[in-house]
Every structure is written in structure tokens, then in C-alpha cells.
Design a protein around this motif. Sequence first.
Motif: not given
Length: 669
Positions: A77-84, A48-56, A39-46
Amino acid sequence: MKKITIFIFALLLSFHYFYAQTTTVTKQNTLIKSNHNFGLTNPVYNQNSPMTYDPSQVSSKGAAFSINYTNQGGTSFDGYPSGTIGGYKAGGTYSPGNVNTCGMPVQIQDLTDNLRINWKTSQANANDSDDKWWATINVIFDSGTSTSEPDPDARDYDLVIQNVSYMQDDLTDFINPGGRYWYFAREGTPDPVTGIKPIKPFTLYINGVAYSWAVRYKFFDYPAGHPEVDKNDKVHIKFIPIDNSAPIPYLDHSLKQFIDCTKNYIAYVQLNPAELTLANQKVGESTLWIKSISAGYEIYEGASTLNNDYFYTTIDNTAPNALTNLTGIKQSGTAVLNWDASTDTAFDTYSIYRSDNGGAYNLIASDIRINNYTDNTVTTLSYNYYITAKDRSFNESNASNIVNLDFTPLTTTLTAIDDAYVRNGTYSDINYGTTQNIQVRETTSNSNTRNSYLKFNLTGISNIISAKLIVTNTGTNGDVNVSEVSNDNWSENTITWNTKPNINSTLGSYSFNNSGNFDLDVTNYIINELQGDKTASFALTGSTTNYMQISSKEGAVAPQLVILYKNDGSTAKQTIVSKQLINNENESFSTESDIVLYPNPTERTLNLQINNPDTNNGKIEVYDSLGRLTQKSAITSSQMSFDLNGTPGIYILKIENNESVITKRVIKQ
């Protein structure tokens, strides 16, 4: 122009392919692979801090992502963008991890080193003065059931692993009554000025390079009514790189190592009784479930690109392949081992096993990270070695090939190069250097006293353990004194009573009580002579009027000096003794490959294969471990056999063939 057009087209095509593979996370929690789970978590997705990944790439890189973080103002503290990996909640639904694919959920008491964390980070434009971030792993523990959603408010044991951050931590304890505070694990001698002990490091290796963390234990002391008073029952442990400028390039290590460390390092933290009780209760409690692991960035300020290059777990139950081409040499009293390096991608260490004199194998060295080893604990035994490889899950390979290094002391037998006797009175000018027996007698009767002299060339001898002078009594019984002489400037062909060297201190004596061989320890004398001209002379004198005879080198058995020396590769030993040392003739060496003995060890019969046998003058003599001659035979053909009918032990074959003397050691079982 055509080439430029093609290049631009290829470049645009590659850009199109790259961006076509990239997906932007459009909500806070996104499950990108079920069952595993990633899973991917982006607490600041909205913000102006986009998170991207490659499904392939999810199957190969796991919870990898890239976030272009931009702080929207403020320093908090703005958050913890992360993978789980493991249990993950998205869209209001919690999905437990699959233990078969990701290793979780698992209770601490059932956790093994087979579960490894694989994590690599990178950053861009992240070191400006206004940037503030930490790349960390958070392990999620829970006391519920294996499939229940973790309750963060009930979590009293936190484990954080920091990879790198925007700045170096000062690694100092923080005392803060009424709030959060922490101590670092420490050991060693306190600083004379501050009284603070050095950090006790926790160290892991990648490709043989050590990377160390400080281990910080955080506690909480909030007063009643404080909104975070529930944290007072929590122990928060963080691994912080000791050198932030050279962080570990990637993690590929077992989670168990970190958890074990948090328990073991409590002993190195200065805690009061209440803190110690809390730590012992909460840290690494065996029934806690490990529900998931998250890796990402604690973000506060600045604008930067922060990446999880990859993040996944490995369940490794496969040992490395057995090592090959183990070789060993004896060098200056040590055993030097070399082998082909392990090619296992998760290789960590080598282990060295040794058997002494055919006994059980014991581990003598571990945590070796280069493919060579020097054993400096060898003595005078025969050693067998094998090597194994371990990976970072501590799976151990099968044994390599076995190599033997035999340090059992060797014996070389030197024959006297000169022996003669002299007689007083009317015989004072007569030389007796070619008789088959030399004589010893002490009497007051004129012309009847006889002294004998022996000389040995010690060239090529070193590292001796013992030396014995062996003579053969062929006459009557009695006592014979053995003494040093003043010089070695005499020859058996010219020495007389009038020209004999002076007799110095007595080394010992023989007590002849029958015919045969007698030996005398002359070790210290030989050691001293090796420091000089490497020639040792002895005087043999009587203490009674008994007329005694000793076989000379022209007789049946020559006087011999049997030397036991270290077989440790320190220097070349006199394993080939040329006849020049015996009679000063020119020599023509044979090589030891000209003589083949088999079987060795043997129970009784010993076979010899002699290339280019000297059937005219060649001979073979067999000596026991004390240097006593037990058998003697002329060389009659290229194939010969001996019946070793004596007691079990070490025997020395002295083979004179084609103007050289070669000694071979044989073991009779």
C-alpha cells in the motif's frame, strides 16, 4: 495559412490558460479552503506522483484533484491520495469543519438526510495489468468532543464506500482465524451446491437507474502481542459495487442512508454471539461525531491518472417544485396517471396519493421513478389523486394538481324494442302488438289465457354488474312468472298465440300487490344473452286466473331493462342509446356536449341547457338508482329545470332530443 496560424495561437492560448489555473500540491497535507474545510492529501507527493488542482474551481468542485500516480517499486500500500471535507489537519494544526457550510461536525443521532455527498471520479491509463487501485470514500468518526482532533487509534467504527476499482471483487466471505476476516450481508435461498445465500444488495438510483453494492463486515482476531491487536474492538464496513464494470456515475446521496444501512444489515450477517455483540455496540453508535469525509484512491501498483472530478457536500433543505399537468384516464379497469417530469436536479422518486370517495388521502405507491403510474387496485369508487416529488434528501414537494377518476358504476336504461301479448282459443291468430297495456292471465277457460312477450336489444352493452327487468302494473294484483324463450325471432307486429316462441326455464316472478313499478333481477340471463345474439326476450305468464295488465311501450311507462355496468374504461358503453335500438329507424346522433347539467352534484334544483332543443318531440325522463321513473317532461325550451325532491343518491336523466337518446348521471346530495 492565416487560418492555421490563428488556430495554433488559440490552441496555445487555451493551453496557457489551463496550466495557469493549475496548482501542484507540494506537501502531504494542504488546506485549499479554510472554514469549509477543503483539504488535499498526497502521501506520494515526493515520489514522482504529482497531485494538481485548480484553485479557481474549489468553490464549485470542492476537493477535486488529479494525481499522476507512478509506483516506485513494490506491491504494498503506497497511500491514500484524497480530498477531505470537514475537519482537516495541515501544518500541524487541526481545523474543525464548519457545520453551517459543510454539515460537519455532527453526531450520528443528529444526522439527517439533508446532508448529501457529491462525488465523481474518472481515471486514465488505469486498467493495465499492473495497475492496482480503489476509488473510495472514508467517513471519519470520533468519540471525542465536537472540535477535538480525531484519534485514529480509538476509532472502532469504519465506513468505506467504494466507487470503482481496478478489478471486480469476488464478494466471497473470508475466514481467517488469528487475523482479519469478513462476512457479507446475505439473504434469500441458499445455493443448492455451496449452501451460501445470495448477496443482499444496497441500492441507490441515478436518473432512474439502479446501482447496487454488497455490504462487507470486517472483523479482527489478532493474538495478544500482535502490533494490531487494538483492532480487535473494531468493525470495518465497506460498500463494494456488485458490478464494477458499471459503477454509479456519481454520488449525490445522503450519508445517513449508508450509516443506517450498516446498522440495519447486521441482521443479514451470519455472526457468532461475540461478533454480534461487538457489531451492535460499535456500528453507528449514536453519540459518535462525524468529523470529516475523505474521497480518493487507495494506491498499490502501476502508473495511472486518477481524478476526483468533484467532491463536496450539499446541505439540502429545499423541496422540489410541485409537479404539474397531472392527468388521468380510465383504461381496462385501471387508473392510468401521467404528469410532467420533475426538473429538480436532485430528483429521486415520485409518490402517489389517493382519496377514495372523498375520504382522506393515503399513500398508495412510492419509489416511482418514471412520470406515469397505473393503479390496478381500483374498484367501484370515485378516486382523487395527487403526486409529489422527492429529492435525494427525501425533501417532498407540495401536492400536484388533483385529478378525479370516477369508477362508480353507471346505469343505462333500455326500453323494450318489442312488446306484445297473445291470447289462445278463438284469438290464436290475432296480433296484439300495439295496445297500451299487455296482458297476463292463466286459466283453463278457452280463449282467456294471455301471455306477454318483451324483447330488448343489448348491442353496445358490456361489463355488466347487474340487470333488472322493470315493469309497471296497471291492473289487478297477482303473481307473474318471468321466463326465458326459445328464440328471438318474433316481432310485436306479427306475433300471435300460434306463432309465439316456446317458453323455457323460469327466471323468477313478480308479486303485484299494488299499482306501480316492480323489478326482477335477471343479471345471469342477460350475461348469457350477451354471449349470443345480444338480444334478450322474456315471456310473462300468470299463475292465477287474475286478469293482470302491464304498461307497454305504447302506454304510460314502457317495460325497461336497467343495467348497472362497470365505469372503468374497459370498452365503450351504451351511454348514447339511439332510437334505432327502439324502433329500427334511421338515427342522427347528438353529442353529449349538446346537453349541459348544473349544478352536479345538486342539493335539489337541477338546471339543463339544451343546444338545438327538439320542442316538438323531445322529452326528458328522470329515473332513480333502481331504474324507476320518477319524473317525465317534454322538452319545452333550451333552458329547463327539475326539482329533484326524492332521497339523496344517483339519478339518471334520459334525454330524447333530435332523434337520439342521451343518458346523464346526476348526484343529489
